[in-house]
Design an enzyme around this catalytic site. Structure first.
Site, PDB file in Angstrom:
ATOM      1  N   ARG A  56       0.824  -1.206   0.000  1.00  0.00           N
ATOM      2  CA  ARG A  56       0.000   0.000   0.000  1.00  0.00           C
ATOM      3  C   ARG A  56       0.862   1.263   0.000  1.00  0.00           C
ATOM      4  NH1 ARG A  56      -3.253   2.535   4.399  1.00  0.00           N
ATOM      5  NH2 ARG A  56      -5.026   3.583   3.430  1.00  0.00           N
TER       6      ARG A  56
ATOM      7  N   ASN B  97      -3.856   8.821   4.243  1.00  0.00           N
ATOM      8  CA  ASN B  97      -2.622   8.313   4.851  1.00  0.00           C
ATOM      9  C   ASN B  97      -2.575   8.399   6.369  1.00  0.00           C
ATOM     10  OD1 ASN B  97      -1.746   7.980   2.190  1.00  0.00           O
ATOM     11  ND2 ASN B  97      -0.704   9.957   2.145  1.00  0.00           N
TER      12      ASN B  97
ATOM     13  N   HIS C 202      -6.212  -6.046  -2.554  1.00  0.00           N
ATOM     14  CA  HIS C 202      -7.024  -6.165  -1.339  1.00  0.00           C
ATOM     15  C   HIS C 202      -7.270  -7.619  -0.946  1.00  0.00           C
ATOM     16  CE1 HIS C 202      -8.856  -1.832  -1.346  1.00  0.00           C
ATOM     17  NE2 HIS C 202      -7.542  -1.859  -1.217  1.00  0.00           N
ATOM     18  N   THR C 203      -6.601  -8.529  -1.613  1.00  0.00           N
ATOM     19  CA  THR C 203      -6.641  -9.926  -1.180  1.00  0.00           C
ATOM     20  C   THR C 203      -5.795 -10.114   0.073  1.00  0.00           C
ATOM     21  OG1 THR C 203      -6.419 -12.234  -1.913  1.00  0.00           O
ATOM     22  CG2 THR C 203      -4.659 -10.723  -2.559  1.00  0.00           C
TER      23      THR C 203
ATOM     24  N   HIS D 220       0.406   4.332  -2.630  1.00  0.00           N
ATOM     25  CA  HIS D 220       0.138   5.701  -2.193  1.00  0.00           C
ATOM     26  C   HIS D 220       1.273   6.650  -2.557  1.00  0.00           C
ATOM     27  CE1 HIS D 220      -3.475   5.304   0.684  1.00  0.00           C
ATOM     28  NE2 HIS D 220      -3.440   4.245  -0.097  1.00  0.00           N
TER      29      HIS D 220
END
Length: 320
Positions: free
Chosen positions: A64, A96, A195-196, A68
């Site tokens: 992530r 964040n 997102h797994t 980001h």
């Protein structure tokens, strides 16, 4: 006549932009550190494996962090910069703040590679490689990372607040957010498969489990005990309820069963244009893993700083 000139100028400007982007990407190389710091990649991999072994959630956090970083000004390590009395970074942006993790792991890796090869390996490259190694550590695919990025000396709080897709977005908003970064809807769905792994805070899925109908009833009920209608905003639930610490295609199976945790997750399978892609990934793990790896290569090439742009930070949290 003026309109025609303006159009010609726009076309020329866009062509120059494409050339510059191509030049920047061309300066990246998978063997960039083979002579200047030959043990850089193995050092990063070892540190990531150690961190993920200690806490499996860290794999998702490092992945992530990469996302980001790259969605704001490109993959330039700007996400790592701390605020100072004269500088505002991106860490306090809404997507964040109290959410991003893994900065200490990046610090550890940077310290190790600085000992090996002072002033050679950029923080931006460390973030990109650590994301790949995190996915591999959790059973996911590998891919060849292009290297040679340099570190930004600036950051953008405003772009961090606007460019990173929110968990409340509808499908059209998701498609637009990714399209703005050059991704197709198919690539957006593949990248959403990240997102797994990982978890989300109650505050990001409360509205879905209490107000939405496109959610499996028992799934919603099971979440409410950990995410009451008020309070406990920071309580966590896995994004993939089936196998939250394995990088696989279970996330897409969850969506087909209406068990997407976030509103933005379930939007990928909600009677819209991406339903068929979700179905494909839910039935073919290999197709998802291949498409994900290819999309990650593309993401890693978003607007890198190369050549004499930026710097190689000694400390990832501050400019030299």
């Amino acid at each position: 006549m003026a309109s025609s000139s303006s159009s010609s100028f726009s076309i020329i400007t866009f062509s120059v932009f494409l050339v510059l982007v191509g030049m920047a990407s061309a300066q990246l190389s998978s063997t960039y550190y083979s002579s200047s710091c030959p043990n850089a990649l193995s050092t990063i991999k070892s540190a990531v494996n150690s961190a993920v072994s200690s806490e499996s959630r860290m794999g998702a956090s490092l992945l992530r962090l990469h996302f980001h970083d790259c969605f704001v000004k490109g993959c330039d390590g700007s996400i790592l910069l701390d605020d100072t009395s004269t500088f505002t970074g991106e860490k306090t942006a809404n997507p964040n703040s109290n959410s991003l993790r893994g900065f200490d792991v990046i610090d550890t890796i940077k310290s190790q590679v600085e000992t090996l090869c002072p002033g050679v390996v950029s923080c931006a490259d460390i973030v990109v490689v650590a994301a790949r190694d995190s996915v591999v550590a959790l059973g996911g695919p590998s891919w060849t990372v292009q290297l040679g990025r340099r570190d930004s000396t600036t950051a953008s709080l405003s772009k961090a607040n606007t460019n990173i897709p929110a968990p409340t977005l509808n499908l059209s908003g998701l498609i637009t957010a990714f399209s703005n970064k050059g991704f197709t809807a198919k690539e957006m769905v593949a990248l959403s498969g990240s997102h797994t792994i990982g978890q989300a805070r109650c505050t990001n899925f409360r509205a879905r489990i209490y107000n939405e109908s496109s959610i499996e009833t028992s799934f919603a009920s099971s979440l409410k005990s950990n995410c009451p209608s008020t309070g406990n905003d920071n309580n966590l639930s896995p994004l993939d309820t089936t196998s939250p610490t394995s990088f696989d295609n279970a996330y897409f199976k969850d969506l087909v069963s209406k068990k997407g945790l976030l509103h933005s997750d379930q939007q990928l399978y909600s009677g819209g244009s991406t339903d068929s892609q979700v179905t494909t990934y839910s039935t073919s793990s290999s197709t998802f893993l291949t498409d994900f790896a290819n999309a990650m290569v593309k993401m890693g090439n978003l607007s890198p700083l190369t050549g004499t742009s930026g710097q190689i930070r000694t400390n990832c949290r501050k400019t030299n």
